[in-house]
Design a protein around this motif. Structure first.
Motif, mmCIF file in Angstrom:
data_model
loop_
_atom_site.group_PDB
_atom_site.id
_atom_site.type_symbol
_atom_site.label_atom_id
_atom_site.label_comp_id
_atom_site.label_asym_id
_atom_site.label_seq_id
_atom_site.Cartn_x
_atom_site.Cartn_y
_atom_site.Cartn_z
ATOM 1 N N GLU A 1 0.822 -1.213 0.000
ATOM 2 C CA GLU A 1 0.000 0.000 0.000
ATOM 3 C C GLU A 1 0.856 1.263 0.000
ATOM 4 O O GLU A 1 0.386 2.326 -0.395
ATOM 5 C CB GLU A 1 -0.921 0.003 1.231
ATOM 6 N N HIS A 2 2.112 1.149 0.450
ATOM 7 C CA HIS A 2 2.970 2.325 0.565
ATOM 8 C C HIS A 2 4.009 2.315 -0.550
ATOM 9 O O HIS A 2 4.661 1.299 -0.803
ATOM 10 C CB HIS A 2 3.652 2.347 1.932
ATOM 11 N N GLU A 3 4.173 3.462 -1.164
ATOM 12 C CA GLU A 3 5.060 3.558 -2.329
ATOM 13 C C GLU A 3 6.497 3.200 -1.987
ATOM 14 O O GLU A 3 7.188 2.545 -2.763
ATOM 15 C CB GLU A 3 4.999 4.975 -2.904
ATOM 16 N N ASP A 4 6.974 3.608 -0.781
ATOM 17 C CA ASP A 4 8.368 3.317 -0.426
ATOM 18 C C ASP A 4 8.607 1.819 -0.265
ATOM 19 O O ASP A 4 9.683 1.311 -0.608
ATOM 20 C CB ASP A 4 8.768 4.073 0.844
ATOM 21 N N ILE A 5 7.584 1.091 0.225
ATOM 22 C CA ILE A 5 7.716 -0.362 0.368
ATOM 23 C C ILE A 5 7.711 -1.026 -1.001
ATOM 24 O O ILE A 5 8.501 -1.953 -1.267
ATOM 25 C CB ILE A 5 6.573 -0.930 1.247
ATOM 26 N N ILE A 6 6.863 -0.550 -1.898
ATOM 27 C CA ILE A 6 6.806 -1.108 -3.257
ATOM 28 C C ILE A 6 8.135 -0.892 -3.979
ATOM 29 O O ILE A 6 8.655 -1.793 -4.641
ATOM 30 C CB ILE A 6 5.638 -0.477 -4.056
ATOM 31 N N VAL A 7 8.715 0.291 -3.803
ATOM 32 C CA VAL A 7 10.023 0.579 -4.417
ATOM 33 C C VAL A 7 11.083 -0.354 -3.828
ATOM 34 O O VAL A 7 11.927 -0.898 -4.557
ATOM 35 C CB VAL A 7 10.415 2.052 -4.203
ATOM 36 N N THR A 8 11.057 -0.555 -2.523
ATOM 37 C CA THR A 8 12.010 -1.458 -1.868
ATOM 38 C C THR A 8 11.902 -2.871 -2.429
ATOM 39 O O THR A 8 12.911 -3.523 -2.728
ATOM 40 C CB THR A 8 11.756 -1.487 -0.341
ATOM 41 N N LEU A 9 10.677 -3.337 -2.592
ATOM 42 C CA LEU A 9 10.463 -4.691 -3.114
ATOM 43 C C LEU A 9 10.918 -4.799 -4.568
ATOM 44 O O LEU A 9 11.458 -5.828 -4.979
ATOM 45 C CB LEU A 9 8.986 -5.080 -2.967
ATOM 46 N N ASP A 10 10.704 -3.734 -5.340
ATOM 47 C CA ASP A 10 11.183 -3.715 -6.731
ATOM 48 C C ASP A 10 12.707 -3.843 -6.785
ATOM 49 O O ASP A 10 13.259 -4.580 -7.601
ATOM 50 C CB ASP A 10 10.754 -2.420 -7.430
ATOM 51 N N VAL A 11 13.381 -3.112 -5.910
ATOM 52 C CA VAL A 11 14.848 -3.169 -5.873
ATOM 53 C C VAL A 11 15.315 -4.566 -5.475
ATOM 54 O O VAL A 11 16.273 -5.109 -6.041
ATOM 55 C CB VAL A 11 15.409 -2.111 -4.894
ATOM 56 N N LEU A 12 14.617 -5.174 -4.500
ATOM 57 C CA LEU A 12 14.981 -6.532 -4.073
ATOM 58 C C LEU A 12 14.841 -7.527 -5.218
ATOM 59 O O LEU A 12 15.718 -8.375 -5.430
ATOM 60 C CB LEU A 12 14.104 -6.959 -2.888
ATOM 61 N N ILE A 13 13.751 -7.430 -5.964
ATOM 62 C CA ILE A 13 13.552 -8.337 -7.108
ATOM 63 C C ILE A 13 14.687 -8.161 -8.114
ATOM 64 O O ILE A 13 15.296 -9.145 -8.561
ATOM 65 C CB ILE A 13 12.186 -8.080 -7.788
ATOM 66 N N GLU A 14 14.961 -6.913 -8.454
ATOM 67 C CA GLU A 14 16.002 -6.628 -9.449
ATOM 68 C C GLU A 14 17.361 -7.145 -8.987
ATOM 69 O O GLU A 14 18.120 -7.729 -9.761
ATOM 70 C CB GLU A 14 16.062 -5.111 -9.685
ATOM 71 N N GLU A 15 17.655 -6.962 -7.699
ATOM 72 C CA GLU A 15 18.962 -7.369 -7.167
ATOM 73 C C GLU A 15 19.078 -8.894 -7.081
ATOM 74 O O GLU A 15 20.095 -9.480 -7.465
ATOM 75 C CB GLU A 15 19.151 -6.753 -5.775
#
Length: 285
Positions: A231-245
């Motif tokens: 629900e929170h944009e900062d958490i979604i961005v964090t998860l995106d970075v984790l997937i990419e990494e």
């Protein structure tokens, strides 16, 4: 998955369900596909390896169907009911295959099949744990969540047996709502209880050693599920970075550790955080 491989698996599932595993020959499977035995052995080294593939195919089909719900705008309670209803529907749909697996005593439960069954049980338990945290995370019953999950699994398994083995017509939506209300009753009781929980963190950690360790693919799938619920944009961005990494050939551990630090205040993501930490500690070792 290649089309021929899928065709062989589906033919195997159909014949195993109708005739039983032991009574079905490889020749019958390839005949039903219009293929040769040579084509069969291009994909499977034995009938036993086809059985394992059939297990995985069935489970992944159910998993895909359940994951499709995550894109819908549902409350945690609506999501739980929908997932439980779909689980019952999928099990009912595949009950002939499940009955065959249960009743046939000659099925070879080799270590790989046993490990996959443990993985299924572990993933379902983890899914329930996430649902319970989403629904009752504000009820201050943190020390009872493992017991609540175990009771929920017992209730669901009892009804699954009824769905599989008894010729009764059950409204799966009504059943799912009924089960959720019984969990509500348990939560009310736990909020008033002073008893010590049966399942402690130490006990659960020891039990988790019996389950197969997650693969990189398992972790990425769980991150994507969490992202769909974010629900929170900062958490979604964090998860995106984790997937990419994590998808990189050589993931950068400091980057992953930094991203995991962003999840420390998210109660519903603690299981995922622990899974990632454990995986990369194992890889590093």
């Amino acid at each position: 998955m290649k089309e021929k491989e899928k065709k062989i698996i589906e033919a195997g599932i159909s014949l195993f369900a109708k005739k039983g595993y032991s009574s079905t020959s490889i020749q019958e499977i390839v005949d039903s596909c219009g293929m040769s035995k040579g084509a069969f052995y291009l994909y499977f080294k034995s009938k036993e390896s086809l059985l394992l593939a059939a297990f995985k195919y069935q489970f992944q089909s159910i998993q895909f169907t359940l994951d499709s719900l995550l894109t819908k705008d549902l409350t945690p309670r609506e999501m739980f009911i929908a997932q439980l209803e779909m689980q019952f529907n999928q099990i009912h749909k595949n009950k002939d295959f499940i009955i065959m697996l249960t009743r046939e005593q000659t099925i070879p439960l080799n270590p790989e099949i046993e490990e996959f069954i443990r993985k299924i049980n572990h993933e379902m338990g983890s899914s329930y744990q996430t649902s319970l945290l989403n629904m009752y995370g504000d009820k201050k019953i943190d020390h009872y969540f493992y017991d609540l999950n175990m009771i929920l699994q017992g209730i669901v398994q009892a009804y699954i047996k009824l769905v599989i083995f008894d010729k009764v017509n059950i409204d799966f939506h009504k059943l799912s709502v009924f089960i959720l209300k019984r969990i509500d009753d348990l939560v009310t009781g736990f909020t008033q209880s002073t008893e010590e929980p049966i399942l402690t963190n130490d006990f659960v950690n020891k039990m988790s050693e019996l389950y197969p360790e997650p693969t990189k693919e398992d972790i990425i799938r769980q991150i994507k599920i969490a992202k769909n619920k974010g629900e929170h944009e900062d958490i979604i961005v964090t998860l995106d970075v984790l997937i990419e990494e994590i998808e990189m050939d050589a993931p950068r551990i400091p980057v992953i550790q930094g991203m995991l630090g962003n999840l420390k205040d998210e109660p519903t993501l603690q299981y995922l955080k622990t899974m990632i930490e454990t995986f990369f500690n194992r890889v590093k070792d």
